[in-house]
Motif scaffolding. Structure first.
Motif, short mmCIF file in Angstrom:
data_model
loop_
_atom_site.label_atom_id
_atom_site.label_comp_id
_atom_site.label_asym_id
_atom_site.label_seq_id
_atom_site.Cartn_x
_atom_site.Cartn_y
_atom_site.Cartn_z
N ASP A 10 0.85 -1.19 0.00
CA ASP A 10 0.00 0.00 0.00
C ASP A 10 0.89 1.24 0.00
O ASP A 10 1.68 1.43 0.92
CB ASP A 10 -0.92 0.01 1.24
N LYS A 11 0.72 2.05 -1.04
CA LYS A 11 1.58 3.23 -1.21
C LYS A 11 0.73 4.46 -1.51
O LYS A 11 -0.34 4.36 -2.11
CB LYS A 11 2.58 2.99 -2.36
N ILE A 12 1.25 5.61 -1.09
CA ILE A 12 0.59 6.88 -1.37
C ILE A 12 1.40 7.61 -2.43
O ILE A 12 2.62 7.78 -2.30
CB ILE A 12 0.47 7.74 -0.10
N TYR A 13 0.71 8.02 -3.49
CA TYR A 13 1.33 8.75 -4.60
C TYR A 13 0.79 10.17 -4.66
O TYR A 13 -0.39 10.41 -4.39
CB TYR A 13 1.02 8.08 -5.94
N HIS A 14 1.66 11.08 -5.07
CA HIS A 14 1.20 12.42 -5.47
C HIS A 14 1.18 12.43 -6.99
O HIS A 14 2.18 12.14 -7.65
CB HIS A 14 2.16 13.50 -4.96
N THR A 15 0.02 12.75 -7.57
CA THR A 15 -0.12 12.76 -9.02
C THR A 15 -0.53 14.15 -9.50
O THR A 15 -1.18 14.91 -8.78
CB THR A 15 -1.19 11.75 -9.50
N THR A 16 -0.13 14.48 -10.72
CA THR A 16 -0.61 15.69 -11.38
C THR A 16 -1.23 15.27 -12.71
O THR A 16 -0.74 14.36 -13.38
CB THR A 16 0.51 16.70 -11.63
N THR A 17 -2.32 15.94 -13.06
CA THR A 17 -3.07 15.59 -14.28
C THR A 17 -3.48 16.87 -15.00
O THR A 17 -3.60 17.94 -14.38
CB THR A 17 -4.33 14.78 -13.93
N PRO A 18 -3.72 16.78 -16.32
CA PRO A 18 -4.17 17.97 -17.04
C PRO A 18 -5.55 18.39 -16.56
O PRO A 18 -6.34 17.58 -16.09
CB PRO A 18 -4.23 17.50 -18.51
#
Length: 206
Positions: A82-90
């Protein structure tokens, strides 16, 4: 939080009433209309299910095939699975780009008939991701992959996504074209990675 992530994807996948809305070679698209629109995409991929699971579990790789992701990086390992990601999207509305904090929970099958599972949902942890005025907030209500073995070197990958109410109108208008392109890119990415790994293995053995 982790248990609810897995449970939400399991529940969505088990719901009756999915309707086929599009088919292509090796791709089938479904929708389910309840309070919000849910999307399911089935992809036939010519790689082992364990390898598909390994590649799709790493969200840092998703930007290679999914144009919805501009970037994705791990900010915290909660457990080994179980991992936490920071994502950016258009932006989907012409504003600033979006960012999000997502919990990705991966599970291997308990028995051979069970699928590999990758569950995804947005979470709020201000201490990890403070407010940034340069981004608009995006949110994943429930999403993920179920991956079934379909022979030694073939897999059935099912992708699920239930967008938030704010994004439903955008997905309703655009999901067919976006889904077909994204699914085709996903298949190409997985099979090319598998081919590269096989080539490397042959070279190492020689």
């Amino acid at each position: 939080m982790i248990n609810s992530n897995i449970a939400a994807l399991t529940l969505m996948a088990a719901k009756p009433g999915w309707e086929v809305t599009g088919t292509l070679d090796h791709i089938k698209i479904f929708t389910l209309e309840e309070d919000t629109l849910a999307i399911k995409i089935e992809m036939q991929v010519q790689i082992p299910s364990e390898l598909a699971f390994s590649l799709l579990s790493d969200f840092a790789l998703h930007a290679h095939w999914n144009k919805y992701y501009l970037s994705s990086r791990i900010v915290q390992n909660v457990t080994n699975d179980d991992k936490i990601y920071h994502t950016t999207t258009p932006s989907v509305h012409g504003n600033n780009s979006n960012d999000d904090l997502i919990l990705v929970s991966q599970r291997k099958p308990c028995k051979t008939s069970d699928p590999y599972m990758i569950a995804v949902k947005s979470i709020a942890l201000p201490c990890v991701l403070p407010f940034n005025q340069n981004y608009c907030k995006s949110q994943i209500q429930c999403a993920g992959f179920l991956i079934y073995s379909d022979g030694n070197n073939s897999s059935l990958v099912s992708y699920y996504n239930q967008p938030t109410t704010a994004d439903t109108s955008y997905f309703a208008a655009n999901f067919t074209g976006l889904s077909e392109k994204t699914a085709s890119a996903c298949i190409q990415f997985l099979e090319s990675r598998s081919s590269n790994l096989n080539t490397t293995s042959l070279c190492d053995n020689s």
